[in-house]
Design a protein around this motif. Structure first.
Motif, PDB file in Angstrom:
ATOM      1  N   GLY A   1       0.850  -1.185   0.000  1.00  0.00           N
ATOM      2  CA  GLY A   1       0.000   0.000   0.000  1.00  0.00           C
ATOM      3  C   GLY A   1       0.888   1.239   0.000  1.00  0.00           C
ATOM      4  O   GLY A   1       2.072   1.162   0.364  1.00  0.00           O
ATOM      5  N   LEU A   2       0.307   2.380  -0.400  1.00  0.00           N
ATOM      6  CA  LEU A   2       1.103   3.606  -0.498  1.00  0.00           C
ATOM      7  C   LEU A   2       1.657   4.005   0.868  1.00  0.00           C
ATOM      8  O   LEU A   2       2.848   4.360   0.998  1.00  0.00           O
ATOM      9  CB  LEU A   2       0.245   4.728  -1.098  1.00  0.00           C
ATOM     10  CG  LEU A   2       0.988   5.996  -1.555  1.00  0.00           C
ATOM     11  CD1 LEU A   2       2.136   5.682  -2.493  1.00  0.00           C
ATOM     12  CD2 LEU A   2       0.010   6.959  -2.227  1.00  0.00           C
ATOM     13  N   ASP A   3       0.828   3.912   1.903  1.00  0.00           N
ATOM     14  CA  ASP A   3       1.286   4.293   3.249  1.00  0.00           C
ATOM     15  C   ASP A   3       2.377   3.338   3.745  1.00  0.00           C
ATOM     16  O   ASP A   3       3.367   3.767   4.345  1.00  0.00           O
ATOM     17  CB  ASP A   3       0.128   4.313   4.245  1.00  0.00           C
ATOM     18  CG  ASP A   3      -0.770   5.528   4.009  1.00  0.00           C
ATOM     19  OD1 ASP A   3      -0.331   6.456   3.288  1.00  0.00           O
ATOM     20  OD2 ASP A   3      -1.909   5.534   4.515  1.00  0.00           O
ATOM     21  N   GLY A   4       2.196   2.055   3.474  1.00  0.00           N
ATOM     22  CA  GLY A   4       3.191   1.058   3.881  1.00  0.00           C
ATOM     23  C   GLY A   4       4.523   1.314   3.202  1.00  0.00           C
ATOM     24  O   GLY A   4       5.590   1.210   3.829  1.00  0.00           O
ATOM     25  N   ALA A   5       4.474   1.668   1.922  1.00  0.00           N
ATOM     26  CA  ALA A   5       5.705   1.943   1.184  1.00  0.00           C
ATOM     27  C   ALA A   5       6.405   3.170   1.756  1.00  0.00           C
ATOM     28  O   ALA A   5       7.628   3.204   1.891  1.00  0.00           O
ATOM     29  CB  ALA A   5       5.396   2.135  -0.297  1.00  0.00           C
ATOM     30  N   LYS A   6       5.599   4.174   2.118  1.00  0.00           N
ATOM     31  CA  LYS A   6       6.189   5.387   2.693  1.00  0.00           C
ATOM     32  C   LYS A   6       6.813   5.099   4.057  1.00  0.00           C
ATOM     33  O   LYS A   6       7.869   5.653   4.401  1.00  0.00           O
ATOM     34  CB  LYS A   6       5.150   6.494   2.794  1.00  0.00           C
ATOM     35  CG  LYS A   6       4.831   7.112   1.438  1.00  0.00           C
ATOM     36  CD  LYS A   6       3.785   8.206   1.514  1.00  0.00           C
ATOM     37  CE  LYS A   6       3.570   8.813   0.122  1.00  0.00           C
ATOM     38  NZ  LYS A   6       2.473   9.806   0.107  1.00  0.00           N
ATOM     39  N   ALA A   7       6.174   4.220   4.830  1.00  0.00           N
ATOM     40  CA  ALA A   7       6.728   3.834   6.136  1.00  0.00           C
ATOM     41  C   ALA A   7       8.054   3.087   5.937  1.00  0.00           C
ATOM     42  O   ALA A   7       9.035   3.300   6.666  1.00  0.00           O
ATOM     43  CB  ALA A   7       5.734   2.973   6.900  1.00  0.00           C
ATOM     44  N   MET A   8       8.094   2.205   4.917  1.00  0.00           N
ATOM     45  CA  MET A   8       9.320   1.452   4.634  1.00  0.00           C
ATOM     46  C   MET A   8      10.439   2.417   4.215  1.00  0.00           C
ATOM     47  O   MET A   8      11.590   2.267   4.628  1.00  0.00           O
ATOM     48  CB  MET A   8       9.049   0.435   3.526  1.00  0.00           C
ATOM     49  CG  MET A   8      10.222  -0.516   3.270  1.00  0.00           C
ATOM     50  SD  MET A   8       9.801  -1.796   2.049  1.00  0.00           S
ATOM     51  CE  MET A   8      11.422  -2.548   1.785  1.00  0.00           C
TER      52      MET A   8
END
Lengths: 294, 294
Positions: free
Chosen positions: B253-260
């Protein structure tokens, strides 16, 4: 063919065909990529470049094993060039040495990558040569990259492509072949001289001999393309004519091409004379190239 | 962006864009081949690999010019990989950095050869590095060929191809990207450390930092592919999704990618901490990669 030369050819081919695949098998990579690289590496061929290099080492009384890494690097770069040349966008060949070409078996994308990987790995191998100094290794890498790159083989391939369908003179044709195949053959000879630590003068003369060998090789190839059998040469007879490529027999006639072959054979022997290397494996090699039937 | 970093980026890009084409212009070869090589070499781009290499040199108080040959070799090999990746048999892309791809302008055969020539010439350049010992040059050639070849970039490209249309886990995706782009970025950082003559321990740590940079780069690319504009990124928005490729936002997900992205940014800074290289251009570089909009 002399018994000594026959033994030497056999021994060199055996060494290369045993060690060359090992240099690829030990790479940590996708099995599909390795398979594609090995497919073309193991497709056989005359191993002319390794044989030339090792014949020089032998002429200077060096063990042929001292040339192993350079010989294998030469076979890798030669093999990559065949894979890329056979691609549909290039010569579009289905057969090579009597077997389906790399892209026919593995698909175009993998064939392109297998070529790229072989090209890249040849330089890795040169960085790992044993028996010579760091300076000599760098000198070999520099000569090798020039012989194989835009100035040499790759540029020759493009020149060859641009010349398709054009009527070339014999000098233009020789100049294209010199870059497309001659530079790498000349490097094979020169590399032997560098490893053997000969004088710069002898290196220059051996390089000139290597260029003659390249020319002999190409003229004979063109003659075989007309006179050979599909079983012997592994591709359709007359495929150069079919591909609209200039050839020596096409420009000079078959007899003219044979006369040119004989005259360059004499020049090659003359070079060996000046080097004091008559009656070595190098003379056998020139004779072999001129007399081969495949 | 700090004023110092902005100046450094500008200075490095200017140096590369002035010197890089010169290394190609001086090759004695067909004008058409040179034109095709220069077309892609001069298509711009962020010059991330040279910038990384030179940021390391600067962090160790070495003049950035000491990295010129390696930086240009890196750009050559990166450019060749883009030319081959864009081919119809590979990703079949018509646009690159907002301009028609190499084969769209010069045809497939010339594009293949221009790539081959750039790849080969990058090794010539490495054999000519000034300022370092012969042993160091060979060490760089060995690392470079491994990062670029079957073990690194070329193998990663094949793995990427084989993965198309498959549902990948985040670790599998990271491992493919690590080879496809991470190895060469890590080499850029490591090469800086080698030229600067740092300890093997620091070289190892800098290499790890380089790998983090590679990961940051790819995650950010995937995010930009979803959120960017065609003007900024030079190719259609969402083209990864269209090409059926796994991406970090696709898996997490976009948020997950940003967190990574944020977590690996922290790790990159942590590596710099251990090296005593916080508040150098290397930190600016990591920050720049994470915050860029193209």
């Amino acid at each position: 063919m002399s018994r000594t030369f026959e033994l030497f050819l056999h021994e060199t081919k055996q060494l290369i065909e045993r060690e060359l695949p090992e240099f690829i098998r030990t790479i940590n990579t996708e099995s599909r990529l390795k398979e594609a690289m090995l497919y073309s590496i193991e497709a056989g061929g005359k191993r002319v470049r390794p044989v030339l290099l090792m014949a020089v080492l032998d002429a200077y009384k060096f063990p042929i094993k001292d040339g192993l890494e350079v010989a294998c690097a030469l076979e890798m770069i030669h093999t990559y060039s065949l894979i890329h040349d056979d691609l549909p966008a290039m010569d579009d060949d289905d057969l090579r040495r009597g077997k389906p070409t790399n892209h026919k078996v593995f698909g175009e994308a993998t064939a392109i990558l297998a070529g790229d990987a072989l090209l890249t790995h040849s330089f890795y191998l040169l960085s790992q040569i044993t028996h010579v100094s760091a300076e000599t290794k760098l000198h070999l890498i520099s000569l090798f990259s020039e012989a194989a790159g835009a100035k040499g083989m790759v540029g020759g391939q493009l020149a060859d492509m641009l010349a398709e369908g054009k009527l070339l003179g014999v000098n233009e044709l020789a100049s294209i072949h010199n870059r497309k195949t001659g530079e790498l053959l000349a490097f094979a000879v020169e590399a032997g001289a560098v490893i053997a630590g000969t004088t710069p003068e002898d290196q220059r003369k051996l390089r000139a001999f290597g260029k003659e060998i390249g020319l002999l090789f190409q003229i004979k190839d063109d003659i075989l393309d007309l006179e050979g059998s599909v079983e012997a040469i592994g591709k359709p007879v007359g495929s150069d004519v079919h591909n609209d490529k200039s050839t020596y027999p096409g420009i000079l006639g078959l007899d003219g091409a044979k006369a040119m072959l004989a005259s360059h054979y004499d020049q090659a022997l003359q070079s060996l004379n000046e080097l004091g290397l008559r009656n070595t494996l190098l003379e056998d090699m020139a004779t072999y190239i001129v007399n081969r039937d495949r």
